[in-house]
Motif scaffolding. Structure first.
Motif, mmCIF file in Angstrom:
data_model
loop_
_atom_site.group_PDB
_atom_site.id
_atom_site.type_symbol
_atom_site.label_atom_id
_atom_site.label_comp_id
_atom_site.label_asym_id
_atom_site.label_seq_id
_atom_site.Cartn_x
_atom_site.Cartn_y
_atom_site.Cartn_z
ATOM 1 N N GLN A 40 -0.296 9.255 -11.309
ATOM 2 C CA GLN A 40 -1.237 8.172 -11.554
ATOM 3 C C GLN A 40 -1.633 7.403 -10.291
ATOM 4 O OE1 GLN A 40 -2.489 7.822 -14.728
ATOM 5 N NE2 GLN A 40 -1.262 9.670 -15.074
ATOM 6 N N PHE A 41 -0.994 7.713 -9.176
ATOM 7 C CA PHE A 41 -1.251 6.978 -7.943
ATOM 8 C C PHE A 41 -1.386 7.952 -6.782
ATOM 9 C CE2 PHE A 41 0.895 4.141 -10.826
ATOM 10 C CZ PHE A 41 0.204 2.943 -10.683
ATOM 11 N N LYS A 42 -2.032 7.464 -5.723
ATOM 12 C CA LYS A 42 -2.212 8.293 -4.535
ATOM 13 C C LYS A 42 -1.940 7.462 -3.283
ATOM 14 C CE LYS A 42 -7.215 7.464 -4.073
ATOM 15 N NZ LYS A 42 -7.236 6.352 -5.042
ATOM 16 N N ASP A 86 -9.752 -3.906 -4.975
ATOM 17 C CA ASP A 86 -10.068 -4.260 -3.595
ATOM 18 C C ASP A 86 -10.610 -5.682 -3.477
ATOM 19 O OD1 ASP A 86 -9.279 -1.754 -2.763
ATOM 20 O OD2 ASP A 86 -11.315 -0.925 -2.758
ATOM 21 N N ILE A 94 0.855 -1.195 0.000
ATOM 22 C CA ILE A 94 0.000 0.000 0.000
ATOM 23 C C ILE A 94 0.886 1.238 0.000
ATOM 24 C CG2 ILE A 94 -1.742 1.274 1.296
ATOM 25 C CD1 ILE A 94 -2.692 -1.415 2.416
ATOM 26 N N ILE A 95 0.559 2.175 -0.864
ATOM 27 C CA ILE A 95 1.350 3.398 -0.995
ATOM 28 C C ILE A 95 1.213 4.257 0.263
ATOM 29 C CG2 ILE A 95 1.596 5.565 -2.259
ATOM 30 C CD1 ILE A 95 0.774 4.095 -4.780
ATOM 31 N N GLU A 101 7.118 5.132 -10.043
ATOM 32 C CA GLU A 101 5.704 5.131 -10.427
ATOM 33 C C GLU A 101 5.451 4.194 -11.596
ATOM 34 O OE1 GLU A 101 2.211 8.385 -11.589
ATOM 35 O OE2 GLU A 101 4.314 8.859 -12.001
ATOM 36 N N LYS A 159 -2.170 -1.045 -10.117
ATOM 37 C CA LYS A 159 -3.186 -1.041 -9.066
ATOM 38 C C LYS A 159 -3.837 -2.415 -8.950
ATOM 39 C CE LYS A 159 -4.296 3.888 -9.511
ATOM 40 N NZ LYS A 159 -5.334 4.895 -9.858
ATOM 41 N N ASP A 161 -3.362 3.664 -2.199
ATOM 42 C CA ASP A 161 -3.600 2.723 -3.300
ATOM 43 C C ASP A 161 -2.942 1.380 -3.005
ATOM 44 O OD1 ASP A 161 -5.098 4.431 -4.843
ATOM 45 O OD2 ASP A 161 -3.483 4.961 -6.220
ATOM 46 N N ARG A 162 -3.660 0.305 -3.357
ATOM 47 C CA ARG A 162 -3.121 -1.057 -3.266
ATOM 48 C C ARG A 162 -2.422 -1.364 -4.583
ATOM 49 N NH1 ARG A 162 -6.796 -4.926 -3.204
ATOM 50 N NH2 ARG A 162 -6.352 -6.116 -1.308
ATOM 51 N N VAL A 163 -1.161 -1.786 -4.525
ATOM 52 C CA VAL A 163 -0.380 -1.938 -5.751
ATOM 53 C C VAL A 163 0.487 -3.193 -5.704
ATOM 54 C CG1 VAL A 163 -0.278 0.542 -6.230
ATOM 55 C CG2 VAL A 163 1.496 -0.517 -4.816
#
Length: 372
Positions: free
Chosen positions: A82-84, A163, A72-73, A155, A160, A87-89
Protein backbone atom coordinates in the motif's frame (compact mmCIF):
# COMPACT_ATOMS: atom_id res chain seq x y z
CA UNK A 1 21.75 1.34 8.55
CA UNK A 2 22.94 3.89 11.11
CA UNK A 3 20.75 6.59 12.68
CA UNK A 4 20.68 8.92 15.69
CA UNK A 5 18.18 8.28 18.50
CA UNK A 6 17.33 9.64 21.95
CA UNK A 7 18.26 6.97 24.51
CA UNK A 8 16.42 6.62 27.83
CA UNK A 9 18.35 4.74 30.50
CA UNK A 10 16.94 5.53 33.93
CA UNK A 11 13.59 5.92 35.69
CA UNK A 12 12.24 9.27 36.71
CA UNK A 13 12.08 9.64 40.48
CA UNK A 14 9.51 12.43 40.65
CA UNK A 15 7.88 15.05 38.46
CA UNK A 16 10.25 17.65 39.92
CA UNK A 17 13.24 15.84 38.44
CA UNK A 18 13.17 15.42 34.72
CA UNK A 19 14.85 12.58 32.82
CA UNK A 20 17.95 13.28 30.82
CA UNK A 21 18.00 11.50 27.50
CA UNK A 22 21.11 11.43 25.36
CA UNK A 23 21.47 11.30 21.59
CA UNK A 24 23.48 8.33 20.38
CA UNK A 25 24.18 6.38 17.23
CA UNK A 26 22.11 3.26 16.63
CA UNK A 27 21.92 0.53 14.00
CA UNK A 28 18.62 -0.44 12.34
CA UNK A 29 17.69 -3.72 10.69
CA UNK A 30 16.53 -3.91 7.12
CA UNK A 31 12.71 -3.87 6.98
CA UNK A 32 11.05 -7.25 7.31
CA UNK A 33 8.37 -8.35 4.82
CA UNK A 34 5.58 -6.09 6.10
CA UNK A 35 7.81 -3.37 7.52
CA UNK A 36 8.84 0.06 6.29
CA UNK A 37 11.85 2.27 6.99
CA UNK A 38 10.80 5.86 7.59
CA UNK A 39 13.11 8.85 7.70
CA UNK A 40 11.55 10.67 10.64
CA UNK A 41 10.93 14.36 10.07
CA UNK A 42 9.18 15.06 13.39
CA UNK A 43 7.72 13.30 16.41
CA UNK A 44 5.43 14.47 19.20
CA UNK A 45 5.90 13.97 22.93
CA UNK A 46 2.84 12.27 24.42
CA UNK A 47 1.43 11.36 27.83
CA UNK A 48 2.25 7.70 27.26
CA UNK A 49 5.91 8.65 26.82
CA UNK A 50 5.59 10.41 30.18
CA UNK A 51 4.33 7.23 31.81
CA UNK A 52 7.34 5.25 30.66
CA UNK A 53 9.70 8.02 31.78
CA UNK A 54 7.89 8.06 35.15
CA UNK A 55 8.20 4.33 35.61
CA UNK A 56 4.41 3.87 35.53
CA UNK A 57 4.78 1.60 32.50
CA UNK A 58 7.54 -1.02 32.41
CA UNK A 59 10.33 -1.07 29.87
CA UNK A 60 13.67 -2.62 29.30
CA UNK A 61 16.58 -0.19 29.35
CA UNK A 62 18.19 1.36 27.47
CA UNK A 63 15.28 2.09 25.15
CA UNK A 64 14.02 4.47 22.47
CA UNK A 65 10.55 5.97 22.92
CA UNK A 66 8.41 8.12 20.64
CA UNK A 67 5.13 7.04 19.04
CA UNK A 68 3.87 10.10 17.15
CA UNK A 69 6.29 10.01 14.24
CA UNK A 70 5.92 11.54 10.78
CA UNK A 71 8.32 11.29 7.88
CA UNK A 72 9.13 9.94 4.42
CA UNK A 73 9.45 6.30 3.46
CA UNK A 74 13.01 5.34 2.46
CA UNK A 75 12.70 1.53 2.13
CA UNK A 76 9.94 -1.09 2.12
CA UNK A 77 9.68 -4.80 2.86
CA UNK A 78 9.07 -7.34 0.12
CA UNK A 79 5.33 -7.72 0.86
CA UNK A 80 4.44 -4.06 1.45
CA UNK A 81 1.71 -3.21 -1.07
CA UNK A 82 0.00 0.00 0.00
CA UNK A 83 3.01 2.31 0.22
CA UNK A 84 6.06 3.19 -1.83
CA UNK A 85 9.41 4.88 -1.33
CA UNK A 86 8.94 8.64 -1.10
CA UNK A 87 5.46 8.57 0.44
CA UNK A 88 4.82 11.14 3.18
CA UNK A 89 3.34 9.34 6.18
CA UNK A 90 2.38 9.63 9.82
CA UNK A 91 2.81 6.61 12.08
CA UNK A 92 -0.15 5.60 14.23
CA UNK A 93 -1.28 2.71 16.44
CA UNK A 94 -0.08 -0.83 15.68
CA UNK A 95 -2.43 -3.75 15.14
CA UNK A 96 -1.97 -7.34 14.02
CA UNK A 97 -4.62 -7.41 11.28
CA UNK A 98 -5.48 -11.02 12.08
CA UNK A 99 -7.31 -11.20 15.43
CA UNK A 100 -11.09 -11.17 15.62
CA UNK A 101 -11.26 -7.48 16.47
CA UNK A 102 -9.00 -6.48 13.58
CA UNK A 103 -11.16 -8.65 11.32
CA UNK A 104 -14.21 -6.79 12.67
CA UNK A 105 -12.53 -3.59 11.43
CA UNK A 106 -11.76 -2.51 15.01
CA UNK A 107 -7.95 -2.19 14.91
CA UNK A 108 -7.81 0.03 18.02
CA UNK A 109 -8.99 -2.98 20.02
CA UNK A 110 -6.51 -5.44 18.54
CA UNK A 111 -5.98 -8.38 20.89
CA UNK A 112 -2.21 -7.95 20.49
CA UNK A 113 -2.19 -4.19 21.04
CA UNK A 114 -0.43 -4.63 24.40
CA UNK A 115 2.65 -6.52 23.21
CA UNK A 116 2.74 -4.55 19.95
CA UNK A 117 2.79 -1.22 21.79
CA UNK A 118 4.62 -1.98 25.02
CA UNK A 119 6.60 -5.15 24.33
CA UNK A 120 9.66 -3.19 23.09
CA UNK A 121 10.29 -5.85 20.47
CA UNK A 122 8.69 -7.37 17.40
CA UNK A 123 6.05 -10.03 17.94
CA UNK A 124 8.61 -12.66 16.90
CA UNK A 125 10.86 -11.53 19.76
CA UNK A 126 13.49 -9.83 17.60
CA UNK A 127 14.64 -6.22 17.94
CA UNK A 128 14.65 -3.73 15.06
CA UNK A 129 17.42 -1.59 16.56
CA UNK A 130 20.60 -1.89 18.58
CA UNK A 131 23.29 0.46 19.80
CA UNK A 132 26.02 1.26 17.29
CA UNK A 133 28.52 -0.76 19.35
CA UNK A 134 26.25 -3.81 19.06
CA UNK A 135 24.81 -3.68 22.59
CA UNK A 136 21.13 -4.48 23.13
CA UNK A 137 18.64 -1.64 22.77
CA UNK A 138 14.89 -1.84 23.36
CA UNK A 139 12.89 -0.30 20.54
CA UNK A 140 9.69 -1.12 18.67
CA UNK A 141 7.75 1.17 21.04
CA UNK A 142 4.29 1.19 19.43
CA UNK A 143 6.23 -0.59 16.66
CA UNK A 144 8.05 2.63 15.76
CA UNK A 145 10.32 4.23 18.45
CA UNK A 146 10.28 7.52 16.57
CA UNK A 147 12.51 9.62 18.84
CA UNK A 148 15.07 8.88 16.17
CA UNK A 149 16.15 10.12 12.76
CA UNK A 150 14.92 6.83 11.26
CA UNK A 151 12.43 4.20 12.41
CA UNK A 152 11.30 0.73 11.40
CA UNK A 153 7.53 0.40 11.50
CA UNK A 154 4.71 -1.79 10.23
CA UNK A 155 2.81 -1.04 7.05
CA UNK A 156 -0.41 -1.24 9.09
CA UNK A 157 0.79 1.67 11.24
CA UNK A 158 0.99 4.13 8.37
CA UNK A 159 -1.34 6.84 7.04
CA UNK A 160 -0.47 8.89 3.96
CA UNK A 161 -0.22 12.65 4.41
CA UNK A 162 -1.27 14.86 1.46
CA UNK A 163 1.35 17.15 -0.06
CA UNK A 164 -0.83 20.15 0.83
CA UNK A 165 -0.42 19.56 4.59
CA UNK A 166 2.55 20.40 6.80
CA UNK A 167 4.02 16.95 7.46
CA UNK A 168 5.74 18.02 10.68
CA UNK A 169 2.41 19.01 12.19
CA UNK A 170 0.80 15.62 11.61
CA UNK A 171 2.81 13.35 13.92
CA UNK A 172 0.52 13.90 16.96
CA UNK A 173 -2.36 12.47 14.93
CA UNK A 174 -0.57 9.19 15.59
CA UNK A 175 -1.82 9.16 19.18
CA UNK A 176 -2.93 12.08 21.36
CA UNK A 177 -4.86 14.17 18.83
CA UNK A 178 -6.70 11.23 17.31
CA UNK A 179 -7.36 9.86 20.80
CA UNK A 180 -9.24 13.00 21.87
CA UNK A 181 -10.93 13.94 18.61
CA UNK A 182 -11.74 10.33 17.74
CA UNK A 183 -13.41 9.75 21.11
CA UNK A 184 -15.87 12.49 20.17
CA UNK A 185 -16.26 11.69 16.47
CA UNK A 186 -16.27 7.89 16.62
CA UNK A 187 -17.49 6.85 20.06
CA UNK A 188 -19.54 9.54 21.83
CA UNK A 189 -20.92 11.06 18.61
CA UNK A 190 -22.70 13.97 20.36
CA UNK A 191 -25.71 15.45 18.62
CA UNK A 192 -25.87 19.09 17.53
CA UNK A 193 -27.10 21.16 20.47
CA UNK A 194 -25.93 18.65 23.11
CA UNK A 195 -23.64 19.29 26.08
CA UNK A 196 -20.23 17.82 26.87
CA UNK A 197 -17.74 18.24 29.72
CA UNK A 198 -14.07 17.47 28.98
CA UNK A 199 -11.79 16.74 31.93
CA UNK A 200 -8.18 17.54 31.08
CA UNK A 201 -6.93 20.38 28.89
CA UNK A 202 -3.85 18.77 27.38
CA UNK A 203 -3.53 17.98 23.70
CA UNK A 204 -6.03 15.10 23.95
CA UNK A 205 -8.65 17.17 25.76
CA UNK A 206 -8.22 20.19 23.49
CA UNK A 207 -8.49 17.96 20.41
CA UNK A 208 -11.79 16.77 21.90
CA UNK A 209 -12.86 20.42 22.24
CA UNK A 210 -12.21 21.05 18.55
CA UNK A 211 -14.14 17.91 17.65
CA UNK A 212 -17.06 19.00 19.85
CA UNK A 213 -17.13 22.32 18.00
CA UNK A 214 -17.30 20.47 14.69
CA UNK A 215 -20.17 18.36 16.07
CA UNK A 216 -21.95 21.63 16.97
CA UNK A 217 -22.26 20.94 20.69
CA UNK A 218 -24.05 23.83 22.35
CA UNK A 219 -22.31 23.58 25.72
CA UNK A 220 -18.62 22.63 25.85
CA UNK A 221 -17.09 22.59 29.34
CA UNK A 222 -13.38 22.11 30.03
CA UNK A 223 -11.88 21.31 33.46
CA UNK A 224 -8.15 21.72 34.05
CA UNK A 225 -5.90 23.20 36.77
CA UNK A 226 -3.78 25.13 34.23
CA UNK A 227 -5.12 28.65 33.59
CA UNK A 228 -3.29 29.03 30.27
CA UNK A 229 -4.81 25.83 28.94
CA UNK A 230 -8.26 27.01 29.98
CA UNK A 231 -7.71 30.26 28.08
CA UNK A 232 -6.69 28.28 25.02
CA UNK A 233 -9.75 26.04 25.43
CA UNK A 234 -11.96 29.14 25.27
CA UNK A 235 -10.20 30.30 22.09
CA UNK A 236 -10.80 26.87 20.55
CA UNK A 237 -14.53 26.95 21.28
CA UNK A 238 -15.15 25.94 24.89
CA UNK A 239 -18.20 27.76 26.23
CA UNK A 240 -17.33 27.32 29.92
CA UNK A 241 -14.12 26.46 31.82
CA UNK A 242 -13.47 25.42 35.42
CA UNK A 243 -10.08 25.42 37.10
CA UNK A 244 -11.05 23.30 40.08
CA UNK A 245 -10.42 19.57 40.11
CA UNK A 246 -12.03 19.04 43.49
CA UNK A 247 -15.21 17.08 44.13
CA UNK A 248 -17.28 20.28 43.94
CA UNK A 249 -16.66 20.44 40.20
CA UNK A 250 -19.42 17.93 39.51
CA UNK A 251 -21.91 20.04 41.45
CA UNK A 252 -20.90 23.12 39.44
CA UNK A 253 -21.41 21.29 36.16
CA UNK A 254 -24.77 19.89 37.25
CA UNK A 255 -25.89 23.40 38.23
CA UNK A 256 -24.72 24.84 34.92
CA UNK A 257 -26.42 22.15 32.85
CA UNK A 258 -29.50 21.82 35.09
CA UNK A 259 -28.63 18.14 35.67
CA UNK A 260 -28.79 17.45 31.94
CA UNK A 261 -25.17 16.97 30.90
CA UNK A 262 -25.26 14.61 27.91
CA UNK A 263 -21.61 13.56 27.62
CA UNK A 264 -18.38 13.69 29.59
CA UNK A 265 -14.86 12.70 28.61
CA UNK A 266 -11.97 12.00 30.96
CA UNK A 267 -8.65 12.83 29.30
CA UNK A 268 -6.47 12.68 32.41
CA UNK A 269 -3.78 10.08 33.02
CA UNK A 270 -4.98 7.24 35.20
CA UNK A 271 -8.66 8.11 34.93
CA UNK A 272 -8.48 10.19 38.11
CA UNK A 273 -11.39 12.40 37.04
CA UNK A 274 -13.75 9.58 36.01
CA UNK A 275 -15.75 9.77 39.27
CA UNK A 276 -16.40 13.50 38.76
CA UNK A 277 -17.13 12.94 35.07
CA UNK A 278 -19.72 10.29 35.93
CA UNK A 279 -21.24 12.35 38.73
CA UNK A 280 -21.63 15.32 36.36
CA UNK A 281 -23.82 13.40 33.92
CA UNK A 282 -27.55 13.69 33.64
CA UNK A 283 -29.96 10.82 33.05
CA UNK A 284 -28.85 8.60 30.13
CA UNK A 285 -25.52 10.43 30.00
CA UNK A 286 -22.42 8.78 28.56
CA UNK A 287 -18.90 9.11 29.94
CA UNK A 288 -15.89 8.21 27.82
CA UNK A 289 -12.51 7.40 29.39
CA UNK A 290 -9.45 7.80 27.19
CA UNK A 291 -6.61 8.66 29.60
CA UNK A 292 -4.05 5.90 29.92
CA UNK A 293 -2.39 4.95 33.17
CA UNK A 294 -0.51 2.36 35.13
CA UNK A 295 -2.29 -1.00 35.51
CA UNK A 296 -2.16 -0.26 39.25
CA UNK A 297 -4.31 2.88 38.93
CA UNK A 298 -7.91 2.57 40.07
CA UNK A 299 -10.91 4.72 40.91
CA UNK A 300 -14.16 4.36 42.83
CA UNK A 301 -17.68 5.23 41.68
CA UNK A 302 -20.72 5.92 43.82
CA UNK A 303 -23.50 3.49 43.03
CA UNK A 304 -25.94 6.31 42.38
CA UNK A 305 -23.66 7.65 39.64
CA UNK A 306 -23.96 4.41 37.69
CA UNK A 307 -27.77 4.35 37.65
CA UNK A 308 -30.42 6.07 35.51
CA UNK A 309 -29.07 4.79 32.23
CA UNK A 310 -25.62 6.27 32.63
CA UNK A 311 -22.83 4.53 30.76
CA UNK A 312 -19.04 4.46 31.13
CA UNK A 313 -17.02 3.33 28.14
CA UNK A 314 -13.28 2.87 27.79
CA UNK A 315 -11.92 4.24 24.52
CA UNK A 316 -8.56 3.30 23.00
CA UNK A 317 -6.93 5.62 20.49
CA UNK A 318 -10.18 7.38 19.71
CA UNK A 319 -11.69 4.24 18.19
CA UNK A 320 -12.48 4.36 14.50
CA UNK A 321 -10.75 2.82 11.55
CA UNK A 322 -7.29 3.40 10.14
CA UNK A 323 -6.80 5.51 8.05
CA UNK A 324 -10.36 6.93 8.04
CA UNK A 325 -10.13 8.59 11.46
CA UNK A 326 -6.86 10.32 10.63
CA UNK A 327 -7.98 11.42 7.17
CA UNK A 328 -11.08 13.04 8.66
CA UNK A 329 -8.96 15.18 10.98
CA UNK A 330 -6.54 16.08 8.18
CA UNK A 331 -9.43 17.20 5.99
CA UNK A 332 -10.88 19.31 8.79
CA UNK A 333 -7.45 20.84 9.38
CA UNK A 334 -7.18 21.80 5.70
CA UNK A 335 -10.61 23.41 5.92
CA UNK A 336 -9.53 25.50 8.90
CA UNK A 337 -11.92 23.67 11.23
CA UNK A 338 -9.26 21.88 13.27
CA UNK A 339 -6.48 24.39 14.10
CA UNK A 340 -3.93 21.92 15.38
CA UNK A 341 -1.15 24.49 15.00
CA UNK A 342 -2.50 26.36 18.05
CA UNK A 343 -1.52 23.48 20.33
CA UNK A 344 2.09 22.89 19.34
CA UNK A 345 5.60 24.16 19.83
CA UNK A 346 8.50 22.82 17.79
CA UNK A 347 11.88 21.89 19.26
CA UNK A 348 15.07 20.78 17.49
CA UNK A 349 15.83 17.13 18.21
CA UNK A 350 18.94 18.05 20.20
CA UNK A 351 16.66 19.99 22.60
CA UNK A 352 14.60 16.92 23.49
CA UNK A 353 15.27 17.31 27.22
CA UNK A 354 13.91 20.87 27.12
CA UNK A 355 10.83 19.62 25.26
CA UNK A 356 10.22 16.88 27.84
CA UNK A 357 10.64 19.33 30.72
CA UNK A 358 8.16 21.78 29.18
CA UNK A 359 5.74 18.95 28.49
CA UNK A 360 5.89 17.63 32.06
CA UNK A 361 5.50 21.10 33.56
CA UNK A 362 2.49 21.95 31.40
CA UNK A 363 4.29 24.94 29.87
CA UNK A 364 3.61 23.55 26.40
CA UNK A 365 0.51 21.63 25.32
CA UNK A 366 2.09 19.57 22.55
CA UNK A 367 5.86 19.65 21.99
CA UNK A 368 6.99 18.33 18.61
CA UNK A 369 10.59 17.36 17.93
CA UNK A 370 11.99 18.25 14.49
CA UNK A 371 14.71 15.83 13.52
CA UNK A 372 16.20 17.87 10.68
Amino acid sequence: MRATAAIFERSLVSLSRYPKLKLAKIELDEPQEYEVLVKISSCGICGTDHEVLNGDLPTGKPCVLGHEGAGIIEAIGSKVSQFKIGDRVLISFPSCGKCRNCLRDQPRYCELAGPLSFGFQRLDGSHAIKLANGDKLYGNFFQQSSWSTHAITLERNLIKVPDSIDLDLMGPLGCSITTGAGAVFNELQPEAGSSIAIFGGGSTGLAAVMAAVVRECETIIVVDPNSNRLKLAKKLGATHVFKSEKEAIAAKIRLLTKNRLDYSLDCTLGGKMVPAAMESLGILGVCGMVGGGSPLHSFKLNHADTLYGKRLIGIVGGGGKTPNAHQQIMQLHEQGKFPLEKLVKFYPFKKINDAIRDSFSGKVVKPILKMN
